[in-house]
Design a protein around this motif. Structure first.
Motif, short mmCIF file in Angstrom:
data_model
loop_
_atom_site.label_atom_id
_atom_site.label_comp_id
_atom_site.label_asym_id
_atom_site.label_seq_id
_atom_site.Cartn_x
_atom_site.Cartn_y
_atom_site.Cartn_z
N ARG A 34 13.36 10.22 -0.92
CA ARG A 34 12.94 8.83 -1.16
C ARG A 34 13.73 7.87 -0.27
O ARG A 34 13.15 6.93 0.28
N GLN A 37 12.36 8.13 3.25
CA GLN A 37 11.05 7.48 3.35
C GLN A 37 11.20 5.96 3.40
O GLN A 37 10.48 5.28 4.13
N SER A 38 12.13 5.43 2.62
CA SER A 38 12.27 3.98 2.52
C SER A 38 12.74 3.34 3.83
O SER A 38 12.57 2.14 4.03
N TRP A 41 9.74 1.77 5.48
CA TRP A 41 8.94 0.83 4.70
C TRP A 41 9.00 -0.57 5.30
O TRP A 41 10.02 -0.96 5.88
N ASN A 74 1.45 -9.65 -0.37
CA ASN A 74 0.01 -9.95 -0.47
C ASN A 74 -0.29 -10.89 -1.62
O ASN A 74 -1.21 -10.69 -2.41
N TYR A 114 9.81 -2.29 0.71
CA TYR A 114 8.87 -1.90 -0.34
C TYR A 114 7.91 -0.84 0.17
O TYR A 114 7.58 -0.77 1.36
N ASN A 115 7.48 -0.01 -0.75
CA ASN A 115 6.52 1.05 -0.45
C ASN A 115 5.15 0.41 -0.18
O ASN A 115 4.61 -0.26 -1.06
N PRO A 116 4.58 0.59 1.00
CA PRO A 116 3.29 -0.05 1.30
C PRO A 116 2.15 0.45 0.40
O PRO A 116 1.17 -0.28 0.19
N ASP A 117 2.28 1.66 -0.14
CA ASP A 117 1.26 2.18 -1.04
C ASP A 117 1.42 1.68 -2.47
O ASP A 117 0.48 1.73 -3.26
N ASN A 118 2.64 1.25 -2.81
CA ASN A 118 2.93 0.75 -4.15
C ASN A 118 4.08 -0.25 -4.03
O ASN A 118 5.24 0.11 -4.20
N PRO A 119 3.77 -1.52 -3.75
CA PRO A 119 4.83 -2.51 -3.50
C PRO A 119 5.82 -2.68 -4.65
O PRO A 119 6.93 -3.15 -4.44
N ASP A 121 7.39 -0.44 -5.94
CA ASP A 121 8.43 0.54 -5.61
C ASP A 121 9.23 -0.05 -4.44
O ASP A 121 8.80 0.01 -3.30
#
Length: 160
Positions: A34, A37-38, A41, A74, A114-119, A121
């Protein structure tokens, strides 16, 4: 030999230690993955809504750091309390927590990854795994040393 109750108990305990080591290794790998991955982001600016240092022992040498922040992605407002993967709610020395408290003062602006698939997160320190490496090393250690000690203990008992 295999009908011996001590052998069966040691075998069960050995399997439990191996299971614990697998859980620790999995959790350590999860935190490290994680964190990695971050690092890629996207980021946005956020505002710290809570930053507190809680001294949690009698000698005043152990503390915890609690933080909350909000940010907009967004045109949707999100909140989070994660500053580093695996570190939230962990006790540390007062000096380290005091440094975090100064680094992230209430009302201050922060850069939020932030996670682009789930902000929802999100994290303030992307790439930092907190205790991920510690869980990984301890899990490997338990996986090797735990059953080995139990086997040696059984072997010594059988030699009596």
């Amino acid at each position: 030999m295999y009908d011996n109750p001590l052998y069966n108990n040691l075998k069960t305990l050995s399997l439990l230690i191996l299971a614990l080591s697998l859980v620790m290794i999995s959790y350590g790998c999860y935190l490290i993955r994680r964190a990695q991955q971050s690092e890629s982001w996207p980021t946005t600016v956020g505002k710290i809504t809570r930053s507190e240092m809680i001294i949690s022992d009698v000698d005043n040498d152990i503390a915890k750091f609690n933080i909350a922040y909000e940010f907009v992605v967004n045109e949707i407002r999100y909140t989070s309390d994660v500053y580093r993967f695996g570190a939230n709610g962990q006790a540390s020395s007062v000096a380290k927590i005091r440094e975090k408290h100064k680094q992230y003062p209430a009302g201050g602006e922060v850069v939020v990854a932030y996670n682009p698939d789930n902000p929802a997160d999100a994290v303030l320190e992307p790439g930092a795994a907190g205790y991920g490496h510690l869980f990984l090393v301890l899990g490997i250690g338990f996986g090797i040393v735990g059953p080995l000690i139990l086997r040696i203990k059984y072997w010594l008992w059988m030699k009596r």
